[in-house]
Design a protein around this motif. Structure first.
Motif, PDB file in Angstrom:
ATOM      1  N   ALA A  52     -49.848 -39.089  20.345  1.00  0.00           N
ATOM      2  CA  ALA A  52     -49.310 -37.789  20.773  1.00  0.00           C
ATOM      3  C   ALA A  52     -50.253 -37.114  21.765  1.00  0.00           C
ATOM      4  CB  ALA A  52     -49.076 -36.880  19.571  1.00  0.00           C
ATOM      5  N   GLN A  53     -51.561 -37.195  21.537  1.00  0.00           N
ATOM      6  CA  GLN A  53     -52.517 -36.585  22.458  1.00  0.00           C
ATOM      7  C   GLN A  53     -52.493 -37.272  23.820  1.00  0.00           C
ATOM      8  OE1 GLN A  53     -55.873 -37.046  19.815  1.00  0.00           O
ATOM      9  NE2 GLN A  53     -55.964 -34.820  19.422  1.00  0.00           N
ATOM     10  N   VAL A  54     -52.356 -38.568  23.825  1.00  0.00           N
ATOM     11  CA  VAL A  54     -52.239 -39.304  25.089  1.00  0.00           C
ATOM     12  C   VAL A  54     -50.964 -38.880  25.810  1.00  0.00           C
ATOM     13  CG1 VAL A  54     -51.922 -41.599  26.117  1.00  0.00           C
ATOM     14  CG2 VAL A  54     -53.634 -41.256  24.315  1.00  0.00           C
ATOM     15  N   GLN A  55     -49.888 -38.702  25.062  1.00  0.00           N
ATOM     16  CA  GLN A  55     -48.621 -38.250  25.653  1.00  0.00           C
ATOM     17  C   GLN A  55     -48.772 -36.849  26.239  1.00  0.00           C
ATOM     18  OE1 GLN A  55     -45.966 -40.150  26.131  1.00  0.00           O
ATOM     19  NE2 GLN A  55     -44.970 -38.503  27.217  1.00  0.00           N
ATOM     20  N   TYR A  56     -49.473 -35.963  25.523  1.00  0.00           N
ATOM     21  CA  TYR A  56     -49.713 -34.609  26.043  1.00  0.00           C
ATOM     22  C   TYR A  56     -50.492 -34.671  27.358  1.00  0.00           C
ATOM     23  CZ  TYR A  56     -48.543 -33.028  21.281  1.00  0.00           C
ATOM     24  OH  TYR A  56     -47.930 -32.791  20.079  1.00  0.00           O
ATOM     25  N   ALA A  57     -51.505 -35.524  27.410  1.00  0.00           N
ATOM     26  CA  ALA A  57     -52.285 -35.678  28.639  1.00  0.00           C
ATOM     27  C   ALA A  57     -51.406 -36.198  29.765  1.00  0.00           C
ATOM     28  CB  ALA A  57     -53.468 -36.615  28.394  1.00  0.00           C
ATOM     29  N   SER A  58     -50.481 -37.090  29.426  1.00  0.00           N
ATOM     30  CA  SER A  58     -49.549 -37.626  30.419  1.00  0.00           C
ATOM     31  C   SER A  58     -48.645 -36.522  30.972  1.00  0.00           C
ATOM     32  CB  SER A  58     -48.715 -38.742  29.790  1.00  0.00           C
ATOM     33  OG  SER A  58     -47.763 -39.221  30.709  1.00  0.00           O
ATOM     34  N   VAL A  59     -48.174 -35.661  30.094  1.00  0.00           N
ATOM     35  CA  VAL A  59     -47.326 -34.544  30.527  1.00  0.00           C
ATOM     36  C   VAL A  59     -48.120 -33.585  31.413  1.00  0.00           C
ATOM     37  CG1 VAL A  59     -46.048 -32.516  29.726  1.00  0.00           C
ATOM     38  CG2 VAL A  59     -45.738 -34.719  28.577  1.00  0.00           C
ATOM     39  N   ILE A  60     -49.358 -33.301  31.031  1.00  0.00           N
ATOM     40  CA  ILE A  60     -50.210 -32.420  31.848  1.00  0.00           C
ATOM     41  C   ILE A  60     -50.412 -33.040  33.221  1.00  0.00           C
ATOM     42  CG2 ILE A  60     -52.556 -31.504  32.111  1.00  0.00           C
ATOM     43  CD1 ILE A  60     -52.602 -31.263  28.997  1.00  0.00           C
ATOM     44  N   HIS A  61     -50.703 -34.332  33.253  1.00  0.00           N
ATOM     45  CA  HIS A  61     -50.925 -35.023  34.530  1.00  0.00           C
ATOM     46  C   HIS A  61     -49.666 -35.000  35.389  1.00  0.00           C
ATOM     47  CE1 HIS A  61     -51.622 -38.560  37.180  1.00  0.00           C
ATOM     48  NE2 HIS A  61     -52.795 -37.960  37.285  1.00  0.00           N
ATOM     49  N   SER A  62     -48.538 -35.308  34.792  1.00  0.00           N
ATOM     50  CA  SER A  62     -47.268 -35.324  35.520  1.00  0.00           C
ATOM     51  C   SER A  62     -46.917 -33.937  36.050  1.00  0.00           C
ATOM     52  CB  SER A  62     -46.161 -35.842  34.601  1.00  0.00           C
ATOM     53  OG  SER A  62     -44.916 -35.792  35.244  1.00  0.00           O
ATOM     54  N   SER A  63     -47.106 -32.925  35.231  1.00  0.00           N
ATOM     55  CA  SER A  63     -46.822 -31.550  35.662  1.00  0.00           C
ATOM     56  C   SER A  63     -47.772 -31.125  36.772  1.00  0.00           C
ATOM     57  CB  SER A  63     -46.939 -30.588  34.477  1.00  0.00           C
ATOM     58  OG  SER A  63     -45.966 -30.889  33.506  1.00  0.00           O
ATOM     59  N   GLY A  64     -49.016 -31.549  36.672  1.00  0.00           N
ATOM     60  CA  GLY A  64     -49.987 -31.235  37.725  1.00  0.00           C
ATOM     61  C   GLY A  64     -49.607 -31.870  39.047  1.00  0.00           C
ATOM     62  N   ILE A  65     -49.108 -33.098  38.993  1.00  0.00           N
ATOM     63  CA  ILE A  65     -48.652 -33.768  40.216  1.00  0.00           C
ATOM     64  C   ILE A  65     -47.469 -33.008  40.819  1.00  0.00           C
ATOM     65  CG2 ILE A  65     -47.518 -35.859  41.079  1.00  0.00           C
ATOM     66  CD1 ILE A  65     -49.412 -37.441  39.237  1.00  0.00           C
ATOM     67  N   ASP A  66     -46.554 -32.563  39.956  1.00  0.00           N
ATOM     68  CA  ASP A  66     -45.416 -31.775  40.451  1.00  0.00           C
ATOM     69  C   ASP A  66     -45.901 -30.484  41.113  1.00  0.00           C
ATOM     70  OD1 ASP A  66     -43.651 -33.668  39.507  1.00  0.00           O
ATOM     71  OD2 ASP A  66     -43.168 -32.562  37.672  1.00  0.00           O
ATOM     72  N   LEU A  67     -46.877 -29.827  40.505  1.00  0.00           N
ATOM     73  CA  LEU A  67     -47.430 -28.599  41.082  1.00  0.00           C
ATOM     74  C   LEU A  67     -48.135 -28.884  42.410  1.00  0.00           C
ATOM     75  CD1 LEU A  67     -47.911 -25.592  40.848  1.00  0.00           C
ATOM     76  CD2 LEU A  67     -49.886 -26.068  39.396  1.00  0.00           C
ATOM     77  N   LEU A  68     -48.840 -29.990  42.496  1.00  0.00           N
ATOM     78  CA  LEU A  68     -49.501 -30.368  43.748  1.00  0.00           C
ATOM     79  C   LEU A  68     -48.475 -30.609  44.850  1.00  0.00           C
ATOM     80  CD1 LEU A  68     -52.154 -30.953  45.187  1.00  0.00           C
ATOM     81  CD2 LEU A  68     -51.993 -33.312  44.371  1.00  0.00           C
ATOM     82  N   ARG A  69     -47.363 -31.251  44.505  1.00  0.00           N
ATOM     83  CA  ARG A  69     -46.292 -31.454  45.494  1.00  0.00           C
ATOM     84  C   ARG A  69     -45.744 -30.111  45.983  1.00  0.00           C
ATOM     85  NH1 ARG A  69     -43.655 -35.884  41.984  1.00  0.00           N
ATOM     86  NH2 ARG A  69     -44.751 -37.716  42.695  1.00  0.00           N
ATOM     87  N   LEU A  70     -45.563 -29.184  45.041  1.00  0.00           N
ATOM     88  CA  LEU A  70     -45.077 -27.862  45.406  1.00  0.00           C
ATOM     89  C   LEU A  70     -46.056 -27.161  46.345  1.00  0.00           C
ATOM     90  CD1 LEU A  70     -42.972 -25.621  45.060  1.00  0.00           C
ATOM     91  CD2 LEU A  70     -44.191 -24.912  43.001  1.00  0.00           C
ATOM     92  N   LEU A  71     -47.327 -27.240  46.040  1.00  0.00           N
ATOM     93  CA  LEU A  71     -48.338 -26.645  46.922  1.00  0.00           C
ATOM     94  C   LEU A  71     -48.315 -27.295  48.301  1.00  0.00           C
ATOM     95  CD1 LEU A  71     -51.337 -26.245  44.469  1.00  0.00           C
ATOM     96  CD2 LEU A  71     -49.984 -24.422  45.515  1.00  0.00           C
ATOM     97  N   ASN A  72     -48.161 -28.599  48.338  1.00  0.00           N
ATOM     98  CA  ASN A  72     -48.081 -29.289  49.628  1.00  0.00           C
ATOM     99  C   ASN A  72     -46.851 -28.838  50.413  1.00  0.00           C
ATOM    100  OD1 ASN A  72     -50.439 -30.747  49.310  1.00  0.00           O
ATOM    101  ND2 ASN A  72     -49.408 -32.463  48.322  1.00  0.00           N
ATOM    102  N   ASP A  73     -45.737 -28.636  49.715  1.00  0.00           N
ATOM    103  CA  ASP A  73     -44.528 -28.141  50.376  1.00  0.00           C
ATOM    104  C   ASP A  73     -44.757 -26.746  50.954  1.00  0.00           C
ATOM    105  OD1 ASP A  73     -43.257 -30.474  49.689  1.00  0.00           O
ATOM    106  OD2 ASP A  73     -42.079 -29.594  48.060  1.00  0.00           O
ATOM    107  N   ILE A  74     -45.442 -25.881  50.196  1.00  0.00           N
ATOM    108  CA  ILE A  74     -45.739 -24.526  50.677  1.00  0.00           C
ATOM    109  C   ILE A  74     -46.638 -24.597  51.898  1.00  0.00           C
ATOM    110  CG2 ILE A  74     -46.988 -22.392  50.133  1.00  0.00           C
ATOM    111  CD1 ILE A  74     -45.959 -22.772  47.218  1.00  0.00           C
ATOM    112  N   LEU A  75     -47.637 -25.450  51.851  1.00  0.00           N
ATOM    113  CA  LEU A  75     -48.528 -25.603  52.999  1.00  0.00           C
ATOM    114  C   LEU A  75     -47.759 -26.119  54.214  1.00  0.00           C
ATOM    115  CD1 LEU A  75     -51.347 -25.443  54.177  1.00  0.00           C
ATOM    116  CD2 LEU A  75     -51.802 -27.713  53.263  1.00  0.00           C
ATOM    117  N   ASP A  76     -46.857 -27.068  53.989  1.00  0.00           N
ATOM    118  CA  ASP A  76     -46.048 -27.578  55.095  1.00  0.00           C
ATOM    119  C   ASP A  76     -45.188 -26.478  55.709  1.00  0.00           C
ATOM    120  OD1 ASP A  76     -47.087 -30.099  54.933  1.00  0.00           O
ATOM    121  OD2 ASP A  76     -45.377 -30.969  53.880  1.00  0.00           O
ATOM    122  N   LEU A  77     -44.584 -25.635  54.861  1.00  0.00           N
ATOM    123  CA  LEU A  77     -43.784 -24.522  55.389  1.00  0.00           C
ATOM    124  C   LEU A  77     -44.637 -23.575  56.211  1.00  0.00           C
ATOM    125  CD1 LEU A  77     -41.464 -23.636  52.377  1.00  0.00           C
ATOM    126  CD2 LEU A  77     -40.789 -24.624  54.565  1.00  0.00           C
TER     127      LEU A  77
END
Length: 178
Positions: A52-77
């Protein structure tokens, strides 16, 4: 009077673009640290975390990647608005592109119980000249939305040469929303 308003609008737009650019850069530093640490936890190198802890870390990592993509989109705009977008034009092998999309979205389709098809028209050249990063970004945005809003059926991408109407390719989305 009109010239003054136009100048104020241009200044306001420039400040907004600079703000978005600065904020996205400032947010990336702690986010990159978060991604590195979450990835390390997800790997569980000391084998001391529960599943379960490994899964939580996976969710944090995946969500962080999504947030990084969003930041990159904002920078591109911000770059588009400020006129500072630079293109990185190079040759892109179409099969490399489709293989990468299949690798990234094949499992998404599988997890959602959807069919996923990528098709290159037979008359296409093996490579195209483009900004590969921006093309991938556009395709990923389209595919992410297609998978997000398709509950049943298929997500398919068919790439074909431009026709006389100017269409450069098509993306079909089929599926039923409930």
């Amino acid at each position: 009077m009109v010239e003054d308003k136009a100048e104020q609008l241009a200044i306001s737009s420039r400040y907004k673009s600079e703000f978005f650019s600065n904020m996205s850069h400032e947010l990336r530093t702690p986010l990159n640290s978060l991604l590195i640490l979450a990835s390390e936890l997800e790997g569980n190198p000391e084998k001391n975390l529960t599943e379960a802890q490994v899964q939580y870390a996976s969710v944090i990592h995946s969500s962080g990647i999504d947030l990084l993509r969003l930041l990159n989109d904002i920078l591109d705009l911000a770059k588009v608005e400020s006129g500072t977008v630079t293109l990185d034009i190079s040759e892109l092998t179409l099969t490399t592109l489709t293989d990468a999309l299949e690798l990234e979205y094949g499992e998404v389709a599988n997890q959602q119980g959807l069919a996923f098809a990528l098709e290159l028209a037979p008359d296409l050249p093996p490579t195209i000249t483009t900004d590969a990063g921006r093309l991938r970004q556009v395709l990923k945005n389209l595919l992410s939305n297609a998978f997000k809003f398709t509950e049943r059926g298929e997500v398919s991408v068919r790439v074909s040469a431009a026709d006389s109407g100017g269409a450069r390719g098509t993306m079909r989305l089929s599926g039923l929303r409930q």
